[in-house]
Structures are given as structure tokens and as C-alpha cells.
Design a protein around this motif. Structure first.
Motif, mmCIF file in Angstrom:
data_model
loop_
_atom_site.group_PDB
_atom_site.id
_atom_site.type_symbol
_atom_site.label_atom_id
_atom_site.label_comp_id
_atom_site.label_asym_id
_atom_site.label_seq_id
_atom_site.Cartn_x
_atom_site.Cartn_y
_atom_site.Cartn_z
ATOM 1 N N ASP A 1 0.708 -1.348 -0.022
ATOM 2 C CA ASP A 1 0.107 0.047 -0.209
ATOM 3 C C ASP A 1 0.830 1.332 -0.139
ATOM 4 O O ASP A 1 1.993 1.365 0.838
ATOM 5 C CB ASP A 1 -0.956 -0.187 1.224
ATOM 6 C CG ASP A 1 -1.975 -1.018 1.107
ATOM 7 O OD1 ASP A 1 -2.186 -1.557 0.092
ATOM 8 O OD2 ASP A 1 -2.656 -1.225 2.116
ATOM 9 N N GLU B 1 5.274 8.927 0.783
ATOM 10 C CA GLU B 1 3.912 9.493 0.826
ATOM 11 C C GLU B 1 3.796 10.714 1.229
ATOM 12 O O GLU B 1 2.824 11.477 0.867
ATOM 13 C CB GLU B 1 3.267 8.547 2.035
ATOM 14 C CG GLU B 1 3.385 7.049 1.660
ATOM 15 C CD GLU B 1 2.681 6.161 2.866
ATOM 16 O OE1 GLU B 1 1.398 5.542 2.287
ATOM 17 O OE2 GLU B 1 2.964 6.347 3.956
ATOM 18 N N GLN C 1 -3.042 -0.173 11.726
ATOM 19 C CA GLN C 1 -4.076 -1.122 11.011
ATOM 20 C C GLN C 1 -3.754 -1.283 9.473
ATOM 21 O O GLN C 1 -3.975 -2.148 8.990
ATOM 22 C CB GLN C 1 -5.239 -0.348 11.130
ATOM 23 C CG GLN C 1 -6.705 -0.777 10.740
ATOM 24 C CD GLN C 1 -6.785 -2.155 11.220
ATOM 25 O OE1 GLN C 1 -6.586 -2.721 12.351
ATOM 26 N NE2 GLN C 1 -7.577 -3.141 10.433
ATOM 27 N N SER C 2 -3.214 0.038 9.114
ATOM 28 C CA SER C 2 -2.958 -0.251 7.636
ATOM 29 C C SER C 2 -1.491 -0.309 7.064
ATOM 30 O O SER C 2 -0.614 -0.232 7.914
ATOM 31 C CB SER C 2 -3.272 1.357 6.932
ATOM 32 O OG SER C 2 -2.884 1.355 5.722
ATOM 33 N N ARG C 3 -0.939 -0.742 5.982
ATOM 34 C CA ARG C 3 -0.089 -0.935 5.500
ATOM 35 C C ARG C 3 0.820 0.351 4.869
ATOM 36 O O ARG C 3 2.012 0.386 4.586
ATOM 37 C CB ARG C 3 0.098 -1.948 4.328
ATOM 38 C CG ARG C 3 -0.505 -3.287 4.669
ATOM 39 C CD ARG C 3 -0.381 -4.405 3.795
ATOM 40 N NE ARG C 3 -0.698 -4.032 2.283
ATOM 41 C CZ ARG C 3 -1.073 -4.963 1.203
ATOM 42 N NH1 ARG C 3 -0.818 -6.283 1.608
ATOM 43 N NH2 ARG C 3 -1.568 -4.673 0.240
ATOM 44 N N SER C 4 -0.010 1.406 5.012
ATOM 45 C CA SER C 4 0.531 2.602 4.744
ATOM 46 C C SER C 4 0.766 3.457 5.952
ATOM 47 O O SER C 4 -0.256 3.618 6.814
ATOM 48 C CB SER C 4 -0.503 3.333 3.888
ATOM 49 O OG SER C 4 -0.442 4.868 3.829
#
Lengths: 332, 445
Positions: free
Chosen positions: A110, A130, B332-335
Motif C-alpha cells: 500500500d 507518501e 491497522q494499515s500497510r500505509s
């Protein structure tokens, strides 16, 4: 966990107790049926013993991926795995045992709100990038395009396409030109673009910005934004990287020469020819770079103005923002 | 004092709008009704009156409560006192302004109050007419029937008026419309797996309830346990009046069952376990300003050079608010960026909670004295699987069919409404007691 002994450790036990000190041959498949949780615990322990970094997360992400999810949490850990699933987990985890990055093992990761396909040797985007996207997005939104002109952006070294595709998915009007010297990167960016249905607004060229700068200029000028996460590591530091990076990622995406500035200087030299007036440059760099870049630009590229240095989430000076000066004629 | 005054004003404003809705309607109709009855006496009438709906209500019952009555009488007394004062010739301009303000505040309540008294008078009138018609001739029988219906209708109206009056007196929780951060946490009693199993079921129940109420349900954190259980989860629930409905879910929930999975399932006997629900109101984004300088953000990448020289799958983010020491984490997220945003939202909710903490703490201590030793940390509900029954300890509300209940649909909603009504009653009583004991109502602040 007791069950390890019955079906795995005999491989290592035969070689002696100190199996953590040497690399085991890949562990044999379990004889009986096991649950996802057991597989997860087993591989976590095995990674740990084999000196693989992030054993817990590696095991988690691979098992989750095999079960069809991003994280293992929503899955029922107590259910037994089918033979095929078990074999898949063993195959993927064995890859990880060779220190292949998890992102390559499960072939996706991601980036912001996008899920991108990952494939060696194309550079795996880092979290700092990001924030580079965030920086560009904030500026794009604060400075809406004047009149009817469509905003365009050039990315030098697109890799998997993370930066370009994030910008496109957040700005519905934006057009992007993406370049990379690696054929694999160009292919992967194309693949990710069409999977995310963003292929209409992106042109992807297989070009080496170091040697084919003129070609690049003719393909895309003028653009309002130039963004890049160029190779910025110092050559000396590259040798000390973890095997995940050293063995699997494209060194051209990492190694920025003895001072890490080779590609950065090239970008800044060519930028005035590509950018429209007051167009912005956004670079991710090494924390040692910003003052050096500012000095160098002020001495060598009269058309550019060094705007500011921005920190990353961990307060390191990580991003350089520059701008092409307005032409003298226009000012008068 | 200032706060108290503000609260009162907002309550009166609400009351006034309610009265605008209630008064003209009831007054006109009743007057018309009376007029109509007077003119029709002696005539044949064959129509049917609107059938009286059962208007009984628990909240309305409070009207009979002694404290409420006293409180009401006090307010009315205050109203009459203000009216008198306003007629006096020699009062200063400042006094007059204060009195007029108070007067406007109290007027709507006074109106409803008068309406109720008038309706009661009408009721008496009808009753005496009825009494007079006892043993009347056959042709009057129909009239008697009409009178009876009329009486029923009036008493029904009185009940409705009373109910609205009492409801309008209930203090409004300014947070009711907020979204919430809801956390479920497994208890740590022996045989933890039963608690973790139960925690997952509770998580599913609230997800079902959010669906039932058409609320958004966004998972911030989900830490699973063995055997499909759940250690901890945090979710953001957004929608209409979420906090109002969920605020009383906070506390310890107890489960009694024969375990189905896990270590304790080997012994076939009833186990007791617990889990905790925490409900924090989530502020509207603008309410709270956090200075980025006050934050310390920890990630896996905090040490070393970061950037291209590190590849990690650890995207966890921890945010510390330095002045208060408040912490929020997300993995929680992969980001990493998405985890940071989530952690920031959680931090915001927690800071807001501690900001509100003082006020809430004060209210809770007051309520504790009233309702006995009960707070969020006490057991609020028991889920007895062996007897297929859910009991709420605050209201005594019992729901059968535990499977259906834990789907988070109508059964849970009924129980929550029941608790809510009960809590509103308590809040009103608390207010009334405080007012009654604390302040002389005839003296403005």
C-alpha cells in the motif's frame, strides 16, 4: 509451541541444536493439517531463528496474503488450511527466508490509499515518499491552475508509479509524464496505472534522464510541477544496506554517487528547460543534502530559486522545494 | 454560574420551540371542543370522536414526582414574582432587562403549565357533568357516551402535555449529536479465551447495530486473539445522534456460558467472563486545535537515516501529545501515512475527552450520590448464554433470544432506548435536586 517438534524440528535437530546460527534448508511441509494460526506462529519462530528481519510482521503479511486479505485480523485463524494454501504459505515464506522483501514476496503493497503491484527489482516506495506526495498535493490545491491551462507534472524515476499515480488519483484534472531508465519500472508503472484505471492521464517513457535529457524535454515541456524521488544514497552507504535492499532492489534507484547528488544535480540543471514559469520542483533527498543543494543551486542555476526545506514525519530535513523564477520580461 | 445560566437558556430555548409546537394546537382544539360540547348539549349526535390513544409514558409519570412538582412550582412562583416586579414603577433599567430576559425564558413553560391547569379544569367540568347524568333517561345515554369519550380525550391530552413538559425539562447533553470512538477490550479473568470470544461477539454486535442505525463503522484497530477471539478493537462510528445512543454502553459487560472453543471448553461448565466497552465522544474537527510542535511521532523509522536506506513492513505510528502525555497508536494499515491520520483522529478524540473530563467527572459524582455507587466501570449488563437471556442491571430490562439480541438490531435498540429514558429521568431528578437544594430561584444570578 509443542507441535513444532513433531513435524519440523527434526530437520534441524539432526544438524544439531544451534540451527539459529546457520541457514536451514527450507522446512518441510507439515504432515498433518494445521490452522492458519499455527502456520503463522511457526514461520514467525522460524524467521526469528534464521535471522530474518521483522519475523512477526513478515509471517503475518504472508499468511494474510495467502488467505486473500491485507491483514490477518479479519480472517479466521482457527480454521484449518487446505493443502494448497499450506503449500502456498510454505512457498512464499521460503522466499522470505532468502531475505526477499515481503513486498516482493506477496507482490503488492500500500502507498497512501492505493494498493500497488510490486515486482523485483523495481524500487519499493518508502513511507517518506507518501509525504512527498502530500507536499505536492497541498501546493497544487493552494495554487489552482490559472485559467484553462491544465496542470501537468513530470516525474523523474517513477519506479512502481507510486508518486505519479497517487497524484493522479487525488487530482482529477492533472496530467502526468513519468520517466524511468529501467524497462521493468516502466512496465510496472503501466500495469499499476491500468489496474487503477488512471492510464488515460499518464504518459510513461523509457528514458534515461542522465543521458537523454533533451529527449525528455521534447516529450513533456513545459510542466508546472517536477517531482522526483531520485537515487540519493551516498555510494559508500549503499554497501552497508540490509540484504533485502542490496540483493533485490535496483541499485540505480538507490545509488546517487559519492555525494548522493549525481542525479539531483542533473535534474536541477535540466529543470529550467522543462518547467513553466514559477513551476515548482519537489525532491526527496538525504537529510544531509538540503544545505548542499541550496548552495549548489545558488551558485550554478540562476533560473531557480530555493524555496524551502521540509521535514519528514520524524523531523529529518527530507524534502527540497524549488521554483523556477519568473522571466525578467514578465516582471517588467 | 455562567455555565449554569447558559445551560438554562438553551433549555428554555428548546422548551419554547416545543411549546410553539404544542400550545396552539392543544389550546385551540380543546377550546373548540368545549364550545362544541356546550352547543351540542341536547342535540342528537351520531359521529364518533377521535379514539383516544393510550398516552401512558414513563417520562410523563415523573410529573407526579414530588421533587419535580416542587421544582415546577418554584419556577412558576419565580414567574409570578417576575410578573409582579415588572409591574412595579420604580425599577432600574438593568433590573428590568434582567427580569424581562428571565420572563421570556419562563413564559413558554408557564404557558404549558397554564394549559395543563385549564385542561384539568375542563376535565373536572366533564366529570361533574358525567356525575350529573348518572341514572339519566335513555335518550341521554348517547350524550353520556360522548362525555365519557371527551373525558378520556382530555386526560390523554393532559398526559401528553405533562410528558412534553417533563421532557423539555430534561437537561440536554451537548455531546449527544457527536460521533464516537468506541473501544472493546477483553477482560482478564481466568480462562481469558471466553472473554476474548465474547469481545469479538460484542464487536460484531456493535457493527450490526451501526448497520441497523445506518451509521458509518470504520475500524481503527483490531487486535485478534487465539481461537477467533478479540483482544482489543477501536472503531469510529459516525452518523446521527451516535453518542446519544451509545454513551450508556460504556462499562463492563459480563458473559456467562459454557465455552465453545479454547482451553476452557474442555470442562463443560459455566464460566463467567467480562469485557469492557469505552465510548468517547468524537469532537467536530474544528473544536480542538493541536499545535504540531506539541506532538512527538514515533515510527519504526524514527532512528537511523530512514528514506531509501531502510525497507520495512512496520508501518505502525504512535503519536504522543507532549503537554498532556496523551498517546494514540495505529498499525491497522500497510500505509504509514494512513496510520498517522488514524492515530491523529484517535488522539483528537482522547484529548477532547480529557478536556470534557472535568465537566463529566463533576456530573458523575453528583449522579453517584443520587443513584448509588455506580459508574462506567461497574457491570452494566449480563449476557447469560446458558439461560438465553440478556439483563441490563441499570433498568432491569430483560431480553430473551441472545442470538437475535447480539445481531445488534431492534432488540438491542429497545434496550438502549429503555436505558436512555431511564438515564434522562435520573438526569432530570439530579438537576431538580441540585436546583431545589442549591439556589434560591427568585434571585437571578
Amino acid at each position: 509451541l509443542h507441535f513444532h517438534f513433531s513435524w519440523f524440528c527434526f530437520v534441524c535437530q539432526r544438524r544439531g541444536q544451534f540451527h539459529s546460527l546457520h541457514t536451514c534448508s527450507p522446512p518441510a511441509l507439515p504432515v498433518g493439517r494445521i490452522t492458519a494460526l499455527q502456520a503463522l506462529e511457526f514461520w514467525k519462530k522460524h524467521f526469528e531463528e534464521s535471522g530474518v528481519t521483522e519475523p512477526d510482521l513478515s509471517s503475518h503479511y504472508i499468511v494474510a496474503h495467502s488467505l486473500g486479505g491485507k491483514t490477518v485480523q479479519q480472517r479466521k485463524l482457527t480454521e484449518f488450511l487446505s493443502r494448497e494454501k499450506t503449500e502456498q504459505i510454505w512457498k512464499l515464506c521460503t522466499k522470505r527466508l532468502s531475505r526477499m522483501p515481503v513486498q516482493y514476496v506477496i507482490q503488492e503493497w500500500d502507498f497512501r490509499d492505493l494498493t500497488l503491484t510490486m515486482r523485483p527489482p523495481v524500487f519499493i516506495p518508502r513511507p517518506e515518499t507518501e509525504e512527498l506526495v502530500e507536499l505536492v498535493l497541498t501546493d497544487l490545491k493552494n495554487k489552482p491552475s490559472s485559467g484553462d491551462t491544465v496542470q501537468t507534472c513530470l516525474e523523474v524515476g517513477c519506479g512502481s508509479g507510486a508518486v505519479s499515480l497517487s497524484l493522479l488519483s487525488s487530482c482529477p484534472q492533472l496530467q502526468v509524464v513519468a520517466l524511468d531508465r529501467s524497462q521493468e519500472a516502466v512496465e510496472l508503472t503501466k500495469e499499476n496505472a491500468s489496474r487503477l484505471k488512471l492510464q488515460d492521464r499518464i504518459q510513461i517513457h523509457h528514458l534515461d534522464f542522465m543521458t537523454e535529457a533533451d529527449e525528455a524535454c521534447s516529450r513533456c515541456s513545459p510542466v508546472s510541477v517536477l517531482v522526483s524521488n531520485p537515487p540519493y544514497l551516498f555510494s559508500d552507504d549503499v554497501k552497508t544496506l540490509e540484504p533485502e535492499i542490496l540483493r533485490f532492489e535496483d541499485p540505480f534507484a538507490l545509488d546517487g554517487g559519492s555525494d548522493g547528488l549525481t542525479v539531483i544535480k542533473q535534474i536541477l540543471t535540466v529543470a529550467p528547460k522543462i518547467l513553466s514559469d514559477r513551476g515548482g520542483i519537489y525532491l526527496e533527498v538525504d537529510p544531509r543534502h538540503p544545505p548542499l543543494i541550496q548552495q549548489w543551486v545558488e551558485a550554478n542555476v540562476a533560473e531557480l530559486r530555493y524555496v524551502e526545506t521540509r521535514p519528514d514525519i520524524n523531523s529529518r530535513p527530507r524534502f527540497c522545494v524549488l521554483q523556477k523564477k519568473q522571466r525578467e520580461l514578465d516582471v517588467k | 454560574m455562567l455555565k449554569c445560566g447558559d445551560m438554562l437558556v438553551s433549555r428554555w430555548l428548546r422548551l419554547r420551540s416545543l411549546c410553539n409546537r404544542v400550545c396552539p394546537h392543544t389550546r385551540r382544539e380543546e377550546r373548540k371542543g368545549l364550545l362544541w360540547r356546550r352547543t351540542l348539549i341536547g342535540h342528537q349526535f351520531t359521529g364518533t370522536l377521535a379514539s383516544s390513544r393510550p398516552c401512558h409514558s414513563d417520562v410523563g409519570d415523573l410529573y407526579q414526582n414530588e421533587c419535580i412538582q416542587r421544582y415546577l412550582q418554584q419556577l412558576m412562583q419565580e414567574y409570578r414574582y417576575i410578573c409582579q416586579r415588572l409591574e412595579l414603577p420604580h425599577i432600574s433599567e438593568a433590573d428590568r432587562r434582567a427580569l424581562i430576559k428571565k420572563h421570556t425564558e419562563l413564559l413558554p413553560l408557564a404557558d404549558v403549565f397554564t394549559d395543563i391547569e385549564e385542561a384539568l379544569k375542563d376535565q373536572q367540568e366533564v366529570s361533574s357533568l358525567l356525575l350529573g347524568s348518572v341514572g339519566a333517561k335513555d335518550e341521554d345515554k348517547q350524550l353520556t357516551e360522548l362525555l365519557k369519550e371527551e373525558e378520556a380525550q382530555i386526560s390523554c391530552k393532559v398526559l401528553t402535555l405533562r410528558k412534553n413538559l417533563v421532557k423539555a425539562l430534561v437537561p440536554i447533553d451537548p455531546l449527544d449529536s457527536s460521533n464516537v470512538l468506541l473501544e472493546v477490550m477483553a477482560g482478564r479473568t481466568t480462562g481469558g479465551d471466553i472473554c476474548q470470544q465474547f469481545t469479538r461477539e460484542m464487536f460484531d454486535m456493535y457493527r450490526g447495530y451501526a448497520w441497523f442505525k445506518n451509521w458509518d463503522f470504520e475500524v481503527y484497530n483490531y487486535t485478534p486473539a487465539e481461537y477467533g477471539g478479540l483482544h482489543h478493537a477501536a472503531v469510529r462510528i459516525a452518523g446521527i445522534d451516535v453518542y446519544k445512543h451509545l454513551k450508556h454502553e460504556g462499562g463492563t459487560h459480563r458473559v456467562q456460558r459454557i465455552p465453545e472453543v479454547g482451553l476452557s471448553s474442555r470442562m463443560q461448565r459455566i464460566h463467567t467472563g467480562t469485557m469492557t466497552v469505552i465510548v468517547l465522544p468524537q469532537p467536530v474537527e474544528l473544536d480542538l486545535h493541536i499545535d504540531p510542535k506539541d506532538l512527538r511521532i514515533d515510527t519504526f523509522r524514527s532512528r537511523g537515516a530512514g528514506g531509501q536506506s531502510v525497507n520495512t513492513t512496520d508501518s505502525a505510528v504512535r503519536v504522543v501529545h507532549l503537554p498532556t502525555g496523551t498517546v494514540a497508536e495505529c498499525q491497522q494499515s500497510r500505509s504509514q501515512l494512513q496510520n498517522r491520520d488514524t492515530a491523529m483522529r484517535m488522539l483528537r478524540a482522547r484529548l477532547y475527552q480529557s478536556m470534557m473530563g472535568e465537566e463529566i467527572k463533576h456530573r458523575q459524582t453528583v449522579r453517584k450520590q443520587q443513584v448509588g455507587e455506580r459508574s462506567q466501570s461497574d457491570r452494566i449488563r449480563t449476557y447469560n448464554f446458558s439461560q438465553d437471556r440478556v439483563t441490563d442491571h441499570r433498568t432491569g430490562h430483560v431480553a430473551r433470544d441472545i442470538k437475535e439480541f447480539m445481531r445488534g438490531g431492534g432488540a438491542l435498540d429497545n434496550l438502549i432506548s429503555d436505558v436512555l429514558e431511564n438515564e434522562e429521568k435520573q438526569a432530570l431528578l439530579e438537576l431538580v435536586e441540585n436546583r431545589g437544594n442549591g439556589r434560591d430561584l427568585t434571585n437571578p444570578d
